[in-house]
Design an enzyme around this catalytic site. Structure first.
Site, PDB file in Angstrom:
ATOM      1  N   LYS A  54       0.837  -1.198   0.000  1.00  0.00           N
ATOM      2  CA  LYS A  54       0.000   0.000   0.000  1.00  0.00           C
ATOM      3  C   LYS A  54       0.870   1.246   0.000  1.00  0.00           C
ATOM      4  O   LYS A  54       0.595   2.205  -0.734  1.00  0.00           O
ATOM      5  CB  LYS A  54      -0.922   0.009   1.222  1.00  0.00           C
ATOM      6  CG  LYS A  54      -2.094  -0.940   1.091  1.00  0.00           C
ATOM      7  CD  LYS A  54      -2.795  -1.198   2.420  1.00  0.00           C
ATOM      8  CE  LYS A  54      -3.828  -2.295   2.240  1.00  0.00           C
ATOM      9  NZ  LYS A  54      -4.332  -2.859   3.487  1.00  0.00           N
ATOM     10  N   GLN A  98      -5.012  -1.989   9.599  1.00  0.00           N
ATOM     11  CA  GLN A  98      -4.902  -3.288   8.940  1.00  0.00           C
ATOM     12  C   GLN A  98      -5.472  -4.389   9.824  1.00  0.00           C
ATOM     13  O   GLN A  98      -5.167  -4.471  11.019  1.00  0.00           O
ATOM     14  CB  GLN A  98      -3.422  -3.572   8.598  1.00  0.00           C
ATOM     15  CG  GLN A  98      -3.183  -4.861   7.852  1.00  0.00           C
ATOM     16  CD  GLN A  98      -3.751  -4.840   6.439  1.00  0.00           C
ATOM     17  OE1 GLN A  98      -3.832  -3.803   5.800  1.00  0.00           O
ATOM     18  NE2 GLN A  98      -4.163  -5.993   5.950  1.00  0.00           N
ATOM     19  N   ASP A 121     -11.146   2.814   4.026  1.00  0.00           N
ATOM     20  CA  ASP A 121     -11.258   1.360   3.906  1.00  0.00           C
ATOM     21  C   ASP A 121     -12.725   0.943   3.766  1.00  0.00           C
ATOM     22  O   ASP A 121     -13.013  -0.214   3.446  1.00  0.00           O
ATOM     23  CB  ASP A 121     -10.676   0.732   5.179  1.00  0.00           C
ATOM     24  CG  ASP A 121      -9.797  -0.454   4.895  1.00  0.00           C
ATOM     25  OD1 ASP A 121      -9.479  -0.688   3.722  1.00  0.00           O
ATOM     26  OD2 ASP A 121      -9.437  -1.143   5.857  1.00  0.00           O
TER      27      ASP A 121
END
Ligand code: GUN
Length: 297
Positions: A54, A98, A121
């Site tokens: 990322k 994450q 997200d």
């Protein structure tokens, strides 16, 4: 039939190039460089690889990103305090925590702590609720990536029977909501199957578009797939492989070779949906920066 391979690397590269152009346009109009904060807790090796990828993709698209790494013994209160700090930090337009988080830290508590305006997200209950109701929202990256692969490969889900195997909060549940929307890229008839589904093969064989998202290597076998179906494999599983330098290889949830002999089209693993997730994250982060610029103007 031998399936057409839907190359997620190529589609994701095209998307990232569009995002890079958007980043340049935003800068040219006096806007900010989009900034992404990635939070990585613990030492899950797959998570470390995702977060590294990322960061690299952000840099290539002209975005600013920083990874905040904490060890597995981090207290939930410390993680929440970090998220509070990032919510207040104007350099970051998007925040990603994450998953999975280590035992002892509530994933829902962490996700709900992210300011919805920075939830690139698309996992916050407000983002998911807005999406469910058809309101503008940050779309969760993997479901949005699946939708883009279908659309950009010429497989509009509209009117198709999409069977999703898996009901996670990250993929199965939000993907079902996304593809059933009365909206471009939606309008599918969606069936969601899971561990308690009876006679799974009889249902998966009805799919025009079959999405495997249960996290079980090779679980979708050829007998479960209708001739000419489009098969999307969201699984990314590490299986031991002594012949590989790393000692493992990545496989999806689909028995690829056997299913590819039957399907009209199929996404490979790796190089299918995985790179799409990152591309959609960049796209959401660009949107967040655009919105913050519009608010500031
Ligand atoms: N872990 C696996 N996929 C994802 C994702 O899309 N977002 C986050 N935050 N964690 C993940």
């Amino acid at each position: 039939m031998t399936a057409r391979i839907l190359n997620g690397n190529d589609i994701a590269a095209a998307l990232r190039a569009e995002v890079a152009q958007g980043v340049a346009d935003l800068a040219a109009s006096g806007g900010p460089a989009p900034g992404l904060a990635a939070v990585l807790v613990g030492d899950d090796p797959a998570s470390a690889v995702y977060v590294r990828n990322k960061g690299r993709a952000c840099a290539e698209a002209g975005m600013f990103s920083e990874t905040f790494q904490r060890d597995g013994a981090t207290a939930q209160s410390d993680l929440l305090a970090l998220i509070d700090r990032l919510n207040d930090d104007a350099r970051f337009h998007g925040i990603l925590v994450q998953l999975p988080l280590p035992d002892g830290i509530s994933e829902s508590a962490a996700i709900e702590r992210i300011a919805p305006s920075k939830d690139v997200d698309g996992l916050h209950p407000i983002s998911q609720g807005r999406m469910l109701q058809g309101q503008p929202a940050y779309l969760p990256c993997t479901p949005a990536g699946v939708q883009q692969v279908l659309l950009r490969s010429g497989y509009d889900p509209g009117g198709q029977h999409v069977v999703i195997v898996g009901r996670s909060n990250i993929v199965g549940k939000p993907l079902s909501a996304l593809l059933m929307q009365r909206a471009p890229g939606g309008n599918a008839t969606v069936t969601v199957c899971h561990t308690r589904t009876r006679n799974l093969p009889a249902i998966t064989r009805q799919a025009d578009i079959l999405v495997a998202a249960m996290g079980v290597p090779g679980a979708i076998t050829a007998d479960m797939v209708r001739d000419g179906a489009v098969v999307i494999d969201v699984g990314i599983n590490r299986v031991d492989d002594a012949a590989r330098r790393r000692g493992y290889r990545l496989v999806g949830d689909v028995d690829f070779d056997a299913v590819a002999a039957k399907a009209a089209a199929i996404t490979p693993v790796p190089g299918g949906i995985g790179p799409m997730t990152i591309a959609m994250l960049l796209s959401n982060t660009l949107d967040a920066a655009r919105r913050s610029a519009a608010v500031a103007a």
